[in-house]
Scaffold this active site. Structure first.
Site, PDB file in Angstrom:
ATOM      1  N   GLY A 135       0.795  -1.215   0.000  1.00 19.32           N
ATOM      2  CA  GLY A 135       0.000   0.000   0.000  1.00 19.32           C
ATOM      3  C   GLY A 135       0.831   1.269   0.000  1.00 19.32           C
ATOM      4  O   GLY A 135       1.936   1.294  -0.555  1.00 19.32           O
ATOM      5  N   ASP A 161       3.377   5.477 -11.815  1.00 22.71           N
ATOM      6  CA  ASP A 161       2.811   6.624 -12.532  1.00 22.71           C
ATOM      7  C   ASP A 161       1.285   6.590 -12.489  1.00 22.71           C
ATOM      8  O   ASP A 161       0.636   7.633 -12.382  1.00 22.71           O
ATOM      9  CB  ASP A 161       3.323   6.635 -13.968  1.00 22.71           C
ATOM     10  CG  ASP A 161       4.832   6.531 -13.990  1.00 22.71           C
ATOM     11  OD1 ASP A 161       5.479   7.301 -13.266  1.00 22.71           O
ATOM     12  OD2 ASP A 161       5.358   5.645 -14.682  1.00 22.71           O
TER      13      ASP A 161
HETATM   14  O1  CKP Z   1       8.022   3.964 -11.962  1.00 21.67           O
HETATM   15  P1  CKP Z   1       7.165   3.387 -13.037  1.00 21.67           P
HETATM   16  O2  CKP Z   1       7.193   1.898 -13.106  1.00 21.67           O
HETATM   17  O3  CKP Z   1       5.754   3.895 -12.930  1.00 21.67           O
HETATM   18  O4  CKP Z   1       7.735   3.971 -14.398  1.00 21.67           O
HETATM   19  C1  CKP Z   1       7.810   3.244 -15.595  1.00 21.67           C
HETATM   20  C2  CKP Z   1       8.289   4.107 -16.729  1.00 21.67           C
HETATM   21  O5  CKP Z   1       9.626   6.242 -18.149  1.00 21.67           O
HETATM   22  C3  CKP Z   1       8.485   3.315 -18.009  1.00 21.67           C
HETATM   23  O6  CKP Z   1       7.431   3.599 -18.856  1.00 21.67           O
HETATM   24  C4  CKP Z   1       9.761   3.852 -18.616  1.00 21.67           C
HETATM   25  O7  CKP Z   1       9.570   4.287 -19.906  1.00 21.67           O
HETATM   26  C5  CKP Z   1      10.142   4.993 -17.703  1.00 21.67           C
HETATM   27  O8  CKP Z   1       9.539   4.702 -16.449  1.00 21.67           O
HETATM   28  C6  CKP Z   1      11.658   5.092 -17.634  1.00 21.67           C
HETATM   29  O9  CKP Z   1      12.222   5.973 -18.269  1.00 21.67           O
HETATM   30  O10 CKP Z   1      12.238   4.224 -16.937  1.00 21.67           O
HETATM   31 MG    MG Z   2       8.152   5.006 -10.251  1.00 30.64          MG
END
Ligand code: CKP
Ligand code: MG
Length: 306
Positions: free
Chosen positions: A224, A251
């Protein structure tokens, strides 16, 4: 009026169902942390704007087309014909565990400048600016864009949200700390996972960061999330879903949290919306494809029986 302005890099995303080294079919889409927040917000009915740079190539077309189709304002996107749109691979190694490999050095996205972003601000009032550590890690131009955008937001009374989003493949923890810590006095909402907290604080107690920021939002993954404000500490458990793909879940969480903030919800309710949107993200393949519209938010109650 723009509800949320954000900026960063969106890359082509090539996804393999199993280990990449075995070859086989790949599915093409696009992804980038800040754009996922913008899409998540747009699906919930907010006005979201994403600024970034793409190459003058087919991947760049795909990036812009996808964001437009998701009702994200792309009017501030710049096309740079001298660099390619970045690309990354995702491979599902184990259920719910995805490995990522970047091909983004020298990309058009990394050529983002402070002017690209400040021109976006000049277009009208913005309620929230959302930035992440990933953009800072792309190089001096994007880093300056973050620093100047945060300063301008501060001067204009725009709420600033910073997601630490540490990427050890792009920079070290010490480099991230040197860049992000000076921003904290200008940040209202700080978002970090438990593992990312040491980037922004020597002391592991998130409440100590409240001297700088108004809200510290700490994500505990499947356990959580907790929000610390000067008056309360509020925890909510994660939504119970079958984890299919956790990439982008952070995100999705931010999109839900900022949506709640825009709607004037109290801490517990906006945290609940954050874990609900993250639940949709985790339960579906892709960073943003499975994120809910406002009408769909209750679907997870039926799915999880809670
Ligand atoms: O922290 P998250 O798993 O939400 O982020 C994932 C994104 O922008 C992924 O889409 C990738 O393109 C990125 O983080 C990155 O640049 O690592
Ligand atoms: Mg993240």
């Amino acid at each position: 009026m723009t509800d949320v302005l954000t900026f960063g890099e969106v890359m082509g995303a090539l996804r393999a169902d199993g280990p990449l080294r075995l070859g086989g079919p790949l599915g093409l889409s696009v992804a980038g942390a800040e754009a996922t927040v913008a899409i998540g917000l747009a699906r919930l009915g907010h006005d979201a704007r994403w600024i970034g740079v793409t190459g003058a190539d087919e991947l760049g077309e795909l990036v812009r087309r996808t964001l437009r189709a998701e009702r994200v304002d792309t009017s501030g996107v710049r096309i740079d014909s001298s660099a390619p749109t970045g690309l990354f691979f995702l491979e599902n190694r184990l259920a719910g565990l995805t490995r990522v490999a970047y091909h983004r050095a020298g990309s058009a996205g990394s050529r983002l400048t402070a002017d690209d972003v400040l021109n976006g601000f000049a277009d009208g009032a913005t309620r929230i600016l959302h930035v992440t550590g990933i953009t800072c890690a792309l190089g001096p131009g994007p880093r300056k864009a973050v620093v100047e955008a945060v300063a301008m937001a501060r001067a204009m009374g725009t709420t600033v949200c910073l997601d630490v989003n540490h990427r050890s493949a792009l920079w070290s923890q010490a480099e991230a700390a040197a860049c992000l810590r000076p921003l904290l006095p200008s940040v209202d909402v700080l978002v970090a996972s438990d593992e990312e907290l040491p980037v922004v604080a020597d002391n592991p107690n998130p409440a100590n960061l409240l001297g700088y920021v108004d809200q510290v939002v700490v994500k505990h993954g499947a356990a959580g999330a907790t929000v610390y404000t000067r008056t309360e500490h509020t925890h909510v458990p994660a939504r119970v879903v079958t984890a299919v793909d956790t990439t982008g879940a952070g995100d999705a969480f931010v999109a839900g949290y900022l949506s709640g903030l825009l709607d004037g919800l109290g801490v517990a309710d906006r945290l609940q919306r954050a874990v609900t949107v993250a639940g949709f993200g985790v339960a579906t393949v892709g960073d943003w494809q499975g994120l809910p519209t406002r009408d769909e938010l209750p679907l997870l109650d039926h799915a999880s029986g809670s």
